[in-house]
Design an enzyme around this catalytic site. Structure first.
Site, PDB file in Angstrom:
ATOM      1  N   GLY A   1       0.831  -1.199   0.000  1.00 31.04           N
ATOM      2  CA  GLY A   1       0.000   0.000   0.000  1.00 31.04           C
ATOM      3  C   GLY A   1       0.865   1.247   0.000  1.00 31.04           C
TER       4      GLY A   1
ATOM      5  CG  MET B   1       8.645   1.703   2.419  1.00 33.13           C
ATOM      6  SD  MET B   1       8.531   0.301   3.595  1.00 33.13           S
ATOM      7  CE  MET B   1       9.924   0.692   4.669  1.00 33.13           C
TER       8      MET B   1
ATOM      9  CD  GLU C   1       2.766   3.871   5.293  1.00 32.42           C
ATOM     10  OE1 GLU C   1       3.923   3.728   5.744  1.00 32.42           O
ATOM     11  OE2 GLU C   1       1.996   2.904   5.095  1.00 32.42           O
TER      12      GLU C   1
HETATM   13 ZN   LIG Z   1       3.200   0.443   8.414  1.00 36.35          ZN
END
Ligand SMILES: [Zn+2]
Length: 355
Positions: free
Chosen positions: A256, A258, A291
């Site tokens: 999804g 990084m 993130e």
């Molecule tokens: Zn994560």
């Protein structure tokens, strides 16, 4: 190729302190390979043997403290460093590296829409060795200083602020201490929207052919980014640890997103090209929040070994759901958590691999 074991990592961490990687990448040497020159400054705490990892197309030269070593001694992905003396050392490795078409290492993509080419790194676990030589384990943190030569007209992004120093020449500001797997570069004729928040440069980026779709959602993406950033500052009571915050929506990404420090990469399916539901918008917002939580928990503070990845990911997920609810218009995220995540957690808990 040898996979690093936990025992090997513990042994090496007892022997080495790694101070600085100085890396030069040349992305102008053709479509198959790029050049990668790495200098690693490190200290051996005691005399002994160890090794450095690299997965080159061609290992051109290697030297330790100015003395040339034999490139033919590379064994799979390991180059042995035998008879190290205690004290400071400098290792130089010059190699040609393969571009990747699998999303691992330095991925190279040419957009069928307009023929433009884009590169980005994904170095999680052990794929840094596909880009530069490294003592590749999460607890051997270091400063990374990277110079990039890229085709004229490209933009280069990195963990730190990227400065264009000449035609096709870029210098990325050195990082604070980070793990090897968190180093990131993205290069190409990106479409970029930049702004400033809390005194830091913020940017969002995508390939040019998606520009109208990113433009259409830029306010929403940046509003969520700013709101989460401010809320994390209140919650963590620790300043954001890096010097910029770029979010690049990249093509053919396997996961999804990084959490590279200062340069988060997202699959560019999150740049919506047709009408989507509000649940899909919430999912994108959730990934942005998740993130960003990693900037503190995962990037500033990092697991020693991979068996703690469950905590890294679970905490980022928890912070993401909580922070969206607190700081954005997505105020019922816990319903999504209950439907999409909780059952997954119960399932994982029943497996023999869960301690
Ligand atoms: Zn994560």
């Amino acid at each position: 190729m040898s996979v690093l074991t936990r025992d090997e990592a513990q042994t090496r961490a007892q022997i080495l302190d790694v101070e600085r990687y100085t890396i030069a990448l040349d992305l102008t040497t053709g479509e198959e390979t790029f050049d990668s020159a790495t200098a690693i400054r490190f200290t051996a705490r005691a005399a002994g043997d160890t090794f450095v990892e690299v997965k080159p197309a061609t290992l051109r030269s290697i030297s330790l403290d100015g003395q040339p070593l034999d490139p033919a001694l590379l064994d799979g992905n390991r180059y042995p460093l035998t008879g190290l003396t205690a004290g400071p050392h400098e290792l130089h490795i010059d190699a040609a590296m393969h571009y990747s078409r699998t999303g691992e290492g330095m991925h190279r993509f040419t957009d069928p829409t307009d023929g433009e080419t884009y590169l980005y790194t994904q170095l999680f676990m052990e794929d840094v060795q596909r880009v530069f030589a490294a003592f590749d384990q999460p607890d051997l943190k270091s400063v990374f200083a990277i110079d990039v030569t890229a085709p004229a007209g490209w933009t280069v992004l990195g963990n730190g602020v990227a400065e264009r120093t000449g035609e096709g020449r870029w210098t990325i500001a050195p990082t604070p201490l980070i793990s090897t797997y968190l180093v990131a570069i993205a290069a190409g004729p990106w479409h970029s929207i930049t702004t400033e928040h809390a005194g830091l440069p913020f940017g969002i980026h995508c390939r040019r052919s998606l520009a109208p779709y990113l433009d259409a959602d830029a306010d929403e993406i940046l509003d969520i980014t700013r709101a989460c950033y401010d809320r994390y500052h209140e919650k963590f009571d620790e300043p954001y640890p890096f010097d910029s915050y770029d979010q690049a929506f990249v093509p053919e990404f396997n996961a999804g997103a990084m959490e590279n420090p200062g340069l988060v990469t997202f699959r560019d399916e999150f740049v919506y090209r047709s009408a989507v539901t509000d649940t899909e918008r919430q999912t994108r917002a959730m990934v942005i929040a998740h993130e960003m939580a990693h900037m503190w928990f995962g990037d500033l503070v990092t697991l020693t070994w991979w068996d703690d990845i469950w905590l890294n990911e679970s905490f980022a997920e928890y912070m993401g759901y909580q922070t969206l609810t607190e700081a954005t218009r997505f105020t019922d995220t816990w319903v999504d958590f209950g439907v999409a995540r909780k059952g997954w957690g119960y399932d994982a808990d029943q497996r023999p691999t869960t301690p």
